[in-house]
Design a protein around this motif. Structure first.
Motif, PDB file in Angstrom:
ATOM      1  N   HIS A   1      39.913  39.312 -28.639  1.00 50.97           N
ATOM      2  CA  HIS A   1      40.560  39.990 -27.519  1.00 50.97           C
ATOM      3  C   HIS A   1      41.926  40.489 -27.947  1.00 50.97           C
ATOM      4  O   HIS A   1      42.731  39.736 -28.482  1.00 50.97           O
ATOM      5  CB  HIS A   1      40.726  39.025 -26.346  1.00 50.97           C
ATOM      6  CG  HIS A   1      41.323  39.664 -25.135  1.00 50.97           C
ATOM      7  ND1 HIS A   1      40.596  40.469 -24.298  1.00 50.97           N
ATOM      8  CD2 HIS A   1      42.567  39.630 -24.631  1.00 50.97           C
ATOM      9  CE1 HIS A   1      41.369  40.890 -23.328  1.00 50.97           C
ATOM     10  NE2 HIS A   1      42.572  40.395 -23.502  1.00 50.97           N
TER      11      HIS A   1
ATOM     12  N   TRP B   1      47.185  31.584 -19.517  1.00 51.60           N
ATOM     13  CA  TRP B   1      46.808  32.977 -19.298  1.00 51.60           C
ATOM     14  C   TRP B   1      47.716  33.906 -20.084  1.00 51.60           C
ATOM     15  O   TRP B   1      48.936  33.763 -20.063  1.00 51.60           O
ATOM     16  CB  TRP B   1      46.919  33.247 -17.801  1.00 51.60           C
ATOM     17  CG  TRP B   1      46.543  34.591 -17.310  1.00 51.60           C
ATOM     18  CD1 TRP B   1      45.524  35.382 -17.731  1.00 51.60           C
ATOM     19  CD2 TRP B   1      47.180  35.293 -16.246  1.00 51.60           C
ATOM     20  NE1 TRP B   1      45.477  36.538 -16.986  1.00 51.60           N
ATOM     21  CE2 TRP B   1      46.495  36.502 -16.059  1.00 51.60           C
ATOM     22  CE3 TRP B   1      48.268  35.016 -15.421  1.00 51.60           C
ATOM     23  CZ2 TRP B   1      46.851  37.439 -15.104  1.00 51.60           C
ATOM     24  CZ3 TRP B   1      48.619  35.938 -14.460  1.00 51.60           C
ATOM     25  CH2 TRP B   1      47.911  37.138 -14.311  1.00 51.60           C
ATOM     26  N   ASP B   2      47.110  34.888 -20.721  1.00 57.23           N
ATOM     27  CA  ASP B   2      47.883  35.865 -21.491  1.00 57.23           C
ATOM     28  C   ASP B   2      48.497  36.946 -20.607  1.00 57.23           C
ATOM     29  O   ASP B   2      49.178  37.835 -21.095  1.00 57.23           O
ATOM     30  CB  ASP B   2      47.032  36.483 -22.604  1.00 57.23           C
ATOM     31  CG  ASP B   2      45.844  37.288 -22.084  1.00 57.23           C
ATOM     32  OD1 ASP B   2      45.727  37.498 -20.853  1.00 57.23           O
ATOM     33  OD2 ASP B   2      45.017  37.692 -22.914  1.00 57.23           O
TER      34      ASP B   2
ATOM     35  N   ASP C   1      43.043  42.145 -16.171  1.00 63.13           N
ATOM     36  CA  ASP C   1      41.623  42.474 -16.211  1.00 63.13           C
ATOM     37  C   ASP C   1      40.804  41.205 -16.380  1.00 63.13           C
ATOM     38  O   ASP C   1      41.259  40.222 -16.932  1.00 63.13           O
ATOM     39  CB  ASP C   1      41.321  43.419 -17.381  1.00 63.13           C
ATOM     40  CG  ASP C   1      42.055  44.743 -17.253  1.00 63.13           C
ATOM     41  OD1 ASP C   1      42.334  45.153 -16.112  1.00 63.13           O
ATOM     42  OD2 ASP C   1      42.373  45.342 -18.290  1.00 63.13           O
TER      43      ASP C   1
ATOM     44  N   VAL D   1      45.432  41.586 -26.734  1.00 60.12           N
ATOM     45  CA  VAL D   1      46.252  41.419 -25.546  1.00 60.12           C
ATOM     46  C   VAL D   1      47.011  42.696 -25.277  1.00 60.12           C
ATOM     47  O   VAL D   1      47.666  43.250 -26.152  1.00 60.12           O
ATOM     48  CB  VAL D   1      47.238  40.242 -25.722  1.00 60.12           C
ATOM     49  CG1 VAL D   1      48.158  40.143 -24.517  1.00 60.12           C
ATOM     50  CG2 VAL D   1      46.479  38.956 -25.931  1.00 60.12           C
ATOM     51  N   GLY D   2      46.942  43.165 -24.048  1.00 56.86           N
ATOM     52  CA  GLY D   2      47.715  44.326 -23.630  1.00 56.86           C
ATOM     53  C   GLY D   2      48.526  43.961 -22.406  1.00 56.86           C
ATOM     54  O   GLY D   2      47.988  43.782 -21.333  1.00 56.86           O
ATOM     55  N   GLY D   3      49.821  43.776 -22.586  1.00 56.15           N
ATOM     56  CA  GLY D   3      50.683  43.473 -21.460  1.00 56.15           C
ATOM     57  C   GLY D   3      50.733  42.008 -21.097  1.00 56.15           C
ATOM     58  O   GLY D   3      51.174  41.653 -20.018  1.00 56.15           O
ATOM     59  N   GLY D   4      50.310  41.132 -21.981  1.00 57.56           N
ATOM     60  CA  GLY D   4      50.339  39.709 -21.696  1.00 57.56           C
ATOM     61  C   GLY D   4      51.734  39.141 -21.787  1.00 57.56           C
ATOM     62  O   GLY D   4      52.646  39.745 -22.312  1.00 57.56           O
TER      63      GLY D   4
ATOM     64  N   ASN E   1      46.961  39.256 -18.861  1.00 55.25           N
ATOM     65  CA  ASN E   1      46.129  40.444 -18.699  1.00 55.25           C
ATOM     66  C   ASN E   1      45.425  40.380 -17.341  1.00 55.25           C
ATOM     67  O   ASN E   1      44.669  39.454 -17.082  1.00 55.25           O
ATOM     68  CB  ASN E   1      45.098  40.513 -19.832  1.00 55.25           C
ATOM     69  CG  ASN E   1      44.332  41.813 -19.843  1.00 55.25           C
ATOM     70  OD1 ASN E   1      44.140  42.448 -18.814  1.00 55.25           O
ATOM     71  ND2 ASN E   1      43.870  42.200 -21.012  1.00 55.25           N
TER      72      ASN E   1
END
Length: 181
Positions: free
Chosen positions: A159, A121-122, A126, A161-164, A124
């Motif tokens: 995708h 899992w990155d 969401d 990634v934001g905050g991963g 994220n």
């Protein structure tokens, strides 16, 4: 005296870039090999594309066994058929018109069967109901320890990634506190 069985489940992203497979597979092997120190390795997977298939191969390559909880009928791909033949057992979940409901039900069943969840899992938060973030949240609610892996070279197709998490492997802190001792 028989050895304890360590039951490890998996959740993870499906749309991984081609260059992500090798580092994710190696990270899975590292985490699974460490679990073998505690007993006989047994995996539980929904066998979705991406992380789940890599997990099943890693379990198999480490001479472990695995079970499959299928959220939908398997495709005709040869690699899926091969992995299904190697499974100890296969549970087919009841049909549901919404794919996310099928995956949520299959993931819930997988979580009931495991002592540890590996999340490829990155980070994220969401995502859809039944997806990786949802399954991680559900595991935390159930008190199942979660081990997150996301190697630096791992990427998802299409995708941003934001905050991963950029760490190779972490035990989710909220779970670590509840499982130590």
């Amino acid at each position: 005296m028989s050895k304890r069985v360590v039951r490890v489940g998996v959740t993870g992203h499906v749309r991984l870039t081609r260059g992500s497979a090798r580092p994710i597979y190696r990270a899975l092997v590292d985490v699974l090999r460490a679990q073998q120190q505690h007993g006989v390795l047994h995996g539980v997977t929904c066998l979705a594309d991406g992380a789940d298939k890599l997990f099943a191969r890693a379990v198999r390559d480490l001479a472990g066994t695995f079970d499959v909880v299928l959220p939908e009928p398997p495709g005709g791909a040869r690699d899926i058929r091969r992995l299904l033949r190697r499974a100890r057992w296969v549970l087919r979940m009841p049909a549901h018109p919404r794919p996310e409901a099928r995956y949520a039900a299959a993931s819930a069943e997988m979580l009931r069967q495991c002592d540890l969840l590996i999340a490829v899992w990155d980070g994220n938060p969401d995502g859809i109901h039944g997806g990786t973030a949802h399954t991680v949240a559900r595991a935390r609610e159930m008190g199942v320890p979660v081990r997150v892996i996301w190697p630096p070279k791992a990427k998802r197709r299409g995708h941003q990634v934001g905050g991963g998490s950029a760490s190779h492997s972490i035990l989710v802190p909220a779970v670590a506190a509840s499982t130590s001792g």
